[in-house]
Design an enzyme around this catalytic site. Sequence first.
Site, mmCIF file in Angstrom:
data_model
loop_
_atom_site.group_PDB
_atom_site.id
_atom_site.type_symbol
_atom_site.label_atom_id
_atom_site.label_comp_id
_atom_site.label_asym_id
_atom_site.label_seq_id
_atom_site.Cartn_x
_atom_site.Cartn_y
_atom_site.Cartn_z
ATOM 1 N N SER A 1 -2.735 1.307 -85.536
ATOM 2 C CA SER A 1 -2.581 -0.039 -85.512
ATOM 3 C C SER A 1 -2.162 -0.482 -87.086
ATOM 4 O O SER A 1 -2.170 -1.748 -86.742
ATOM 5 C CB SER A 1 -3.788 -0.744 -85.089
ATOM 6 O OG SER A 1 -4.010 -0.764 -83.448
ATOM 7 N N LYS B 1 0.697 -2.972 -87.195
ATOM 8 C CA LYS B 1 0.451 -4.352 -86.956
ATOM 9 C C LYS B 1 0.530 -5.031 -88.292
ATOM 10 O O LYS B 1 0.989 -6.353 -88.403
ATOM 11 C CB LYS B 1 -0.822 -4.681 -86.312
ATOM 12 C CG LYS B 1 -0.976 -4.415 -85.011
ATOM 13 C CD LYS B 1 -1.999 -4.948 -84.041
ATOM 14 C CE LYS B 1 -2.225 -4.355 -82.696
ATOM 15 N NZ LYS B 1 -2.870 -2.818 -82.462
ATOM 16 N N SER C 1 -7.087 -7.093 -83.515
ATOM 17 C CA SER C 1 -6.111 -5.782 -83.337
ATOM 18 C C SER C 1 -5.344 -5.962 -81.823
ATOM 19 O O SER C 1 -5.065 -4.525 -81.100
ATOM 20 C CB SER C 1 -6.879 -4.541 -83.690
ATOM 21 O OG SER C 1 -5.665 -3.710 -83.764
ATOM 22 N N LYS D 1 -7.304 -3.861 -92.348
ATOM 23 C CA LYS D 1 -6.718 -3.295 -91.024
ATOM 24 C C LYS D 1 -7.244 -1.925 -90.726
ATOM 25 O O LYS D 1 -7.303 -1.065 -91.565
ATOM 26 C CB LYS D 1 -5.323 -3.546 -90.698
ATOM 27 C CG LYS D 1 -4.771 -3.459 -89.300
ATOM 28 C CD LYS D 1 -5.191 -4.606 -88.598
ATOM 29 C CE LYS D 1 -4.830 -4.410 -87.282
ATOM 30 N NZ LYS D 1 -5.842 -3.717 -86.437
#
Length: 375
Positions: A63, A66, A123, A225
Amino acid sequence: MQYQSFTKPLVILISSLTLNTQAAIFITPKAPEISAAAYSIVDYNSGKVIASNKQFDKRAPASLTKLMTAYVVFQLINDGRISLEDEVRISKKAWKTGGSKSFVEVGKTIKLETLLKGMIIQSGNDSAVALAEHIAGTEGTFATYMNEYARQLGMNNSWFENASGLPNDNQYTTAADITLLVTATIRDFPQFYPWYSQKEFTYHGIKQRNRNKLLWSDHTVDGLKTGFTKKAGYNLVVSAKRVGMRLISVVLGSSSVNARTSQTRKILDYGFRFFETQTIKDIKKEVPITSATKDTLKVGTSKVVSFTLARGQFKLSDQVIQLDTALSAPINKGDIVGKLLIQFEGKTMVSIPLVALEDAQQADFFSRMLEAIGF
């Protein structure tokens, strides 16, 4: 200002601290052991890599992808090509996307800002796909945007195939490249960066918490993140600011949520405890010049320069102007004429280009002849 006679180069000591006691002792231990597959901790302002291991190894981003998706969206908002107020229709593909979700509904229209927050804070893979389709028609075309912006940022060891970070054998990045991306995000988009510190977000009556545990346990952390897939392991990218210093930490391929959190805390504490960031700006000094209509030339730094040293070293350092040679007119404003050196115990720690801050016109022939013979 003290002048020292050198033929080449000319050295001018502008700042020095002489200790009357024993020499200061600085002990900077090795970075702590980190069991993750790769990591890096970098000073945001200077770009100094304080510690790293396998920072150039290609890894599955999960992720963390992102971060790149958001960077593209931020850029297009800044360019006026899309808006936070855009109404985004949710496709069946976005709705069906697996993994972490914002729980968007197929056929509904949702504001782009809501989807962005759902992707950043929750997320949401579905939010990431919806954003990609809104911007580029298909997720595959959006990945072209991602890779083009990555090239512009110098992320030469990264490649993206989707917007969400779901497993793809051709998708990869490195700790070093993620650092470049985070640096650009903080620098270029201060209006959006605070979303990375938001602890929770509610959409469609469902409240979800940010997976970055350090947002709750360390008030100096303000982003960014997490990520996980079986191939990638547990990833965590964090930025924190203490005592005027911002550090970026990237941990890739850790063994668990708790491990990535504790490892990140460990390297952040190491960086803040043993290093400091200093900034040089508005350095203006006058140095001797020959064959000119005046006796001295104003020199200095052309821009603000940040650098990272062992904590406490700067206070005890010498600041030295080193001219490439004895200056002689004509010289134009902006010409590089030497270096500003930050030295500790005789060793140069930092070298900063020194430029002329004004023009120096050449004196007439008669004046130069008088100067040559000592008048």
